[in-house]
Design an enzyme around this catalytic site. Structure first.
Site, PDB file in Angstrom:
ATOM      1  N   HIS A 109       0.820  -1.214   0.000  1.00  0.00           N
ATOM      2  CA  HIS A 109       0.000   0.000   0.000  1.00  0.00           C
ATOM      3  C   HIS A 109       0.862   1.275   0.000  1.00  0.00           C
ATOM      4  O   HIS A 109       1.921   1.311   0.613  1.00  0.00           O
ATOM      5  CB  HIS A 109      -0.950  -0.004   1.203  1.00  0.00           C
ATOM      6  CG  HIS A 109      -2.113  -0.943   1.023  1.00  0.00           C
ATOM      7  ND1 HIS A 109      -2.850  -1.440   2.077  1.00  0.00           N
ATOM      8  CD2 HIS A 109      -2.657  -1.460  -0.108  1.00  0.00           C
ATOM      9  CE1 HIS A 109      -3.806  -2.232   1.603  1.00  0.00           C
ATOM     10  NE2 HIS A 109      -3.706  -2.262   0.291  1.00  0.00           N
TER      11      HIS A 109
ATOM     12  N   ASP B  89       0.763   4.092   1.498  1.00  0.00           N
ATOM     13  CA  ASP B  89       1.167   4.716   2.758  1.00  0.00           C
ATOM     14  C   ASP B  89       2.293   3.926   3.459  1.00  0.00           C
ATOM     15  O   ASP B  89       2.735   4.299   4.538  1.00  0.00           O
ATOM     16  CB  ASP B  89      -0.037   4.911   3.703  1.00  0.00           C
ATOM     17  CG  ASP B  89      -0.701   3.616   4.114  1.00  0.00           C
ATOM     18  OD1 ASP B  89      -0.994   2.783   3.241  1.00  0.00           O
ATOM     19  OD2 ASP B  89      -0.921   3.423   5.333  1.00  0.00           O
ATOM     20  N   HIS B  90       2.761   2.842   2.810  1.00  0.00           N
ATOM     21  CA  HIS B  90       3.876   2.050   3.350  1.00  0.00           C
ATOM     22  C   HIS B  90       5.103   2.051   2.435  1.00  0.00           C
ATOM     23  O   HIS B  90       6.200   1.728   2.883  1.00  0.00           O
ATOM     24  CB  HIS B  90       3.411   0.605   3.625  1.00  0.00           C
ATOM     25  CG  HIS B  90       2.307   0.560   4.632  1.00  0.00           C
ATOM     26  ND1 HIS B  90       2.488   0.134   5.926  1.00  0.00           N
ATOM     27  CD2 HIS B  90       1.010   0.955   4.549  1.00  0.00           C
ATOM     28  CE1 HIS B  90       1.343   0.250   6.591  1.00  0.00           C
ATOM     29  NE2 HIS B  90       0.430   0.758   5.774  1.00  0.00           N
TER      30      HIS B  90
ATOM     31  N   HIS C 162      -4.953  -8.626   5.180  1.00  0.00           N
ATOM     32  CA  HIS C 162      -5.095  -7.214   4.773  1.00  0.00           C
ATOM     33  C   HIS C 162      -4.744  -7.084   3.291  1.00  0.00           C
ATOM     34  O   HIS C 162      -5.499  -6.486   2.519  1.00  0.00           O
ATOM     35  CB  HIS C 162      -4.177  -6.367   5.653  1.00  0.00           C
ATOM     36  CG  HIS C 162      -4.154  -4.908   5.311  1.00  0.00           C
ATOM     37  ND1 HIS C 162      -5.234  -4.079   5.492  1.00  0.00           N
ATOM     38  CD2 HIS C 162      -3.170  -4.131   4.792  1.00  0.00           C
ATOM     39  CE1 HIS C 162      -4.912  -2.854   5.103  1.00  0.00           C
ATOM     40  NE2 HIS C 162      -3.666  -2.858   4.668  1.00  0.00           N
TER      41      HIS C 162
ATOM     42  N   ASP D   3       0.012  -3.596   8.692  1.00  0.00           N
ATOM     43  CA  ASP D   3      -1.430  -3.384   8.869  1.00  0.00           C
ATOM     44  C   ASP D   3      -2.159  -4.705   9.135  1.00  0.00           C
ATOM     45  O   ASP D   3      -3.332  -4.853   8.792  1.00  0.00           O
ATOM     46  CB  ASP D   3      -2.040  -2.735   7.620  1.00  0.00           C
ATOM     47  CG  ASP D   3      -1.635  -1.278   7.466  1.00  0.00           C
ATOM     48  OD1 ASP D   3      -0.953  -0.744   8.353  1.00  0.00           O
ATOM     49  OD2 ASP D   3      -1.999  -0.683   6.431  1.00  0.00           O
TER      50      ASP D   3
ATOM     51  N   HIS E  31      -0.226   1.921  12.292  1.00  0.00           N
ATOM     52  CA  HIS E  31      -1.199   3.013  12.429  1.00  0.00           C
ATOM     53  C   HIS E  31      -1.595   3.217  13.882  1.00  0.00           C
ATOM     54  O   HIS E  31      -1.670   2.268  14.661  1.00  0.00           O
ATOM     55  CB  HIS E  31      -2.488   2.730  11.633  1.00  0.00           C
ATOM     56  CG  HIS E  31      -2.308   2.777  10.145  1.00  0.00           C
ATOM     57  ND1 HIS E  31      -2.456   3.940   9.418  1.00  0.00           N
ATOM     58  CD2 HIS E  31      -1.986   1.815   9.259  1.00  0.00           C
ATOM     59  CE1 HIS E  31      -2.245   3.676   8.132  1.00  0.00           C
ATOM     60  NE2 HIS E  31      -1.954   2.403   8.008  1.00  0.00           N
TER      61      HIS E  31
HETATM   62 FE    FE Z   1      -1.515   1.358   6.095  1.00  0.00          FE
HETATM   63 ZN    ZN Z   2      -2.280  -1.167   4.294  1.00  0.00          ZN
END
Ligand code: FE
Ligand code: ZN
Length: 251
Positions: A61, A63-64, A115, A139, A177
């Protein structure tokens, strides 16, 4: 964390609105996990005069992985990532049972699909007696909750959480997170009679009021308070039934 004569520092760098980019460093060299944004990592490296020795990635993802391109010029070692996911190349692909080595530390790779389909976690065993192991779980596991099922099935996530539940209780759980407070509102609706959950909720509320992360958590804490790690608890079972879960499927 003390590794031989070295003191390893574990730091959560806030990113975006609720991400943490975890950094392990020995005051000279650093490893970062899931750098969704290069800016906070570069700021931390510069502020402390650290070299960047390796990057660990748990899943694909943005955001990673969004900060990878902006960190390559500073990186003096490998990017490790999940073999079954498309993350920005080049990277060293890893699957279950592989080892990611950096800064003299050996991280064990655990497959934790759910996930995303190829999500991996990194487990750092203690280098000596009395030390807490460390888990970077991306996550998959959050404090009080777990990641949304974007690509995997509930059965896969259940099995993945079971593998993390089997790690030593003292393991420091470094989630990607800060979702703890909203997760705990759900957890309390599921298990209103859980005293450990009530105590932990008060502790986390205080930490957030002081602007502190609620993380790292620990495996022992999650086993006591996280409904997704407590699928055998009577209140968790009855809450799932109320929402239409079938009996005894385990899925
Ligand atoms: Fe994330
Ligand atoms: Zn994620």
């Amino acid at each position: 964390i003390i590794d031989g004569l070295r003191v390893m520092n574990l730091v959560a760098l806030p990113a975006f609105s609720d991400n943490y980019i975890w950094m392990l460093h020995d005051d000279r060299q650093a490893i970062v996990v899931d750098p969704g944004d290069a800016a906070p990592v570069l700021a931390a490296l510069d502020a402390q005069g650290l070299a960047l020795s390796a990057i660990l990635v748990t899943h694909h993802h943005p955001d990673h992985v969004g900060g990878l391109a902006g960190l390559r010029h500073r990186l003096e070692g490998p990017v490790y990532g999940p073999a079954r996911e498309a993350i920005p190349t080049p990277f060293t692909p890893l699957t279950d049972g592989d080892t990611a080595s950096a800064l003299g530390l050996n991280f064990q790779v655990i497959d934790v699909p759910g996930h995303t389909a190829g999500h991996i976690a990194y487990f750092l065993p203690p280098s000596r007696e009395g030390q807490a192991p460390v888990l970077f779980c991306g996550d998959t596991l959050f404090s009080g909750g777990c990641g949304r099922l974007f690509e995997g099935t509930p059965a896969q996530m259940h099995q993945s959480l079971g593998r993390l539940a089997a790690l030593p209780g003292a393991t420091r759980v470094c989630c990607a997170h800060e979702y703890t407070e909203s997760n705990l509102r759900f957890a309390q609706a599921v298990e209103p009679g859980n005293g450990a959950l009530a105590d932990y909720t008060a502790t986390c509320r205080q930490l957030r009021a002081n602007g502190q992360p609620t993380l790292p958590s620990s495996i022992a804490t999650e086993l006591a308070i996280n409904p997704f790690m407590r699928c055998d608890a009577p209140d968790v079972i009855s809450a799932a039934r109320t929402r239409g879960a079938a009996d005894g499927s385990g899925a």
